[in-house]
Design a protein around this motif. Structure first.
Motif, PDB file in Angstrom:
ATOM      1  N   THR A  23       3.516   8.825 -10.125  1.00  0.00           N
ATOM      2  CA  THR A  23       2.990   7.507  -9.784  1.00  0.00           C
ATOM      3  C   THR A  23       3.832   6.873  -8.684  1.00  0.00           C
ATOM      4  O   THR A  23       4.982   7.251  -8.461  1.00  0.00           O
ATOM      5  N   ASN A  24       3.246   5.893  -8.047  1.00  0.00           N
ATOM      6  CA  ASN A  24       3.976   5.168  -6.999  1.00  0.00           C
ATOM      7  C   ASN A  24       4.845   4.089  -7.649  1.00  0.00           C
ATOM      8  O   ASN A  24       4.924   3.988  -8.876  1.00  0.00           O
ATOM      9  N   THR A  25       5.484   3.289  -6.827  1.00  0.00           N
ATOM     10  CA  THR A  25       6.377   2.251  -7.358  1.00  0.00           C
ATOM     11  C   THR A  25       5.639   1.187  -8.167  1.00  0.00           C
ATOM     12  O   THR A  25       6.267   0.455  -8.938  1.00  0.00           O
ATOM     13  N   LEU A  26       4.335   1.108  -8.007  1.00  0.00           N
ATOM     14  CA  LEU A  26       3.538   0.154  -8.783  1.00  0.00           C
ATOM     15  C   LEU A  26       3.019   0.760 -10.085  1.00  0.00           C
ATOM     16  O   LEU A  26       2.305   0.113 -10.839  1.00  0.00           O
ATOM     17  N   GLY A  27       3.377   2.035 -10.339  1.00  0.00           N
ATOM     18  CA  GLY A  27       2.925   2.699 -11.557  1.00  0.00           C
ATOM     19  C   GLY A  27       1.511   3.235 -11.467  1.00  0.00           C
ATOM     20  O   GLY A  27       0.936   3.634 -12.471  1.00  0.00           O
ATOM     21  N   ARG A  28       0.964   3.278 -10.274  1.00  0.00           N
ATOM     22  CA  ARG A  28      -0.402   3.791 -10.067  1.00  0.00           C
ATOM     23  C   ARG A  28      -0.340   5.215  -9.528  1.00  0.00           C
ATOM     24  O   ARG A  28       0.644   5.605  -8.895  1.00  0.00           O
ATOM     25  N   PRO A  29      -1.390   6.009  -9.758  1.00  0.00           N
ATOM     26  CA  PRO A  29      -1.397   7.374  -9.213  1.00  0.00           C
ATOM     27  C   PRO A  29      -1.281   7.346  -7.691  1.00  0.00           C
ATOM     28  O   PRO A  29      -1.817   6.454  -7.034  1.00  0.00           O
ATOM     29  N   TRP A  30      -0.566   8.310  -7.148  1.00  0.00           N
ATOM     30  CA  TRP A  30      -0.433   8.394  -5.703  1.00  0.00           C
ATOM     31  C   TRP A  30      -1.757   8.706  -5.036  1.00  0.00           C
ATOM     32  O   TRP A  30      -2.557   9.477  -5.556  1.00  0.00           O
ATOM     33  N   THR A  31      -1.956   8.109  -3.882  1.00  0.00           N
ATOM     34  CA  THR A  31      -3.052   8.536  -3.013  1.00  0.00           C
ATOM     35  C   THR A  31      -2.525   9.727  -2.219  1.00  0.00           C
ATOM     36  O   THR A  31      -1.321  10.001  -2.198  1.00  0.00           O
ATOM     37  N   SER A  32      -3.402  10.447  -1.541  1.00  0.00           N
ATOM     38  CA  SER A  32      -2.969  11.579  -0.711  1.00  0.00           C
ATOM     39  C   SER A  32      -1.957  11.134   0.333  1.00  0.00           C
ATOM     40  O   SER A  32      -0.912  11.769   0.524  1.00  0.00           O
ATOM     41  N   ASP A  33      -2.264  10.038   1.004  1.00  0.00           N
ATOM     42  CA  ASP A  33      -1.355   9.541   2.040  1.00  0.00           C
ATOM     43  C   ASP A  33      -0.027   9.079   1.445  1.00  0.00           C
ATOM     44  O   ASP A  33       1.037   9.323   2.011  1.00  0.00           O
ATOM     45  N   GLY A  34      -0.087   8.417   0.306  1.00  0.00           N
ATOM     46  CA  GLY A  34       1.133   7.940  -0.339  1.00  0.00           C
ATOM     47  C   GLY A  34       2.023   9.097  -0.770  1.00  0.00           C
ATOM     48  O   GLY A  34       3.237   9.060  -0.595  1.00  0.00           O
ATOM     49  N   PHE A  35       1.408  10.135  -1.328  1.00  0.00           N
ATOM     50  CA  PHE A  35       2.193  11.303  -1.732  1.00  0.00           C
ATOM     51  C   PHE A  35       2.819  11.981  -0.517  1.00  0.00           C
ATOM     52  O   PHE A  35       4.000  12.338  -0.532  1.00  0.00           O
TER      53      PHE A  35
END
Length: 118
Positions: A23-35
């Motif tokens: 997950t990202n810093t907000l606790g949400r699943p990563w998007t492709s770009d975020g990952f």
């Protein structure tokens, strides 16, 4: 997806914030770009260049093959097609793996029961 014992132990010891592991810093699943961005930053911090996440998948293919997993078993773990697993093993790795070559020769010798001529 089954996890090996070391990963399972680590996951069991980690506080869960939701149903997703990455997950990202907000606790949400990563998007492709975020990952991709986070991966790039982690590689940069580690001083690693020219490494993609897919390289890790390729390494998993090889390590599973060396451990004795079949092509269908490897594909089930990595998400590759059977053809892609075979291509990865054929093009990049197995021809250079001395352990696999030695194991193949031992299997041949055991199966053919060659007798030594003295």
């Amino acid at each position: 997806m089954p996890a090996g014992a070391p990963l399972r132990a680590l996951l069991n010891a980690t506080n869960r914030r939701g149903p997703f592991i990455l997950t990202n810093t907000l606790g949400r699943p990563w998007t492709s770009d975020g990952f991709r961005t986070s991966w790039g930053k982690a590689c940069e911090r580690a001083g690693i260049g020219d490494l993609t996440f897919h390289d890790l998948r390729g390494t998993a293919v090889v390590r599973l093959a060396i451990a004795g997993a079949s092509v269908p078993q490897i594909a089930a773990v990595t998400g590759h097609s059977l053809k892609d697993v075979e291509a990865i093993l054929d093009a990049h790795y197995l021809g250079r793996d001395i352990q696999l070559a030695e194991a193949a020769v031992l299997k041949l010798e055991a199966r053919t029961k060659l007798q030594t001529v003295v």
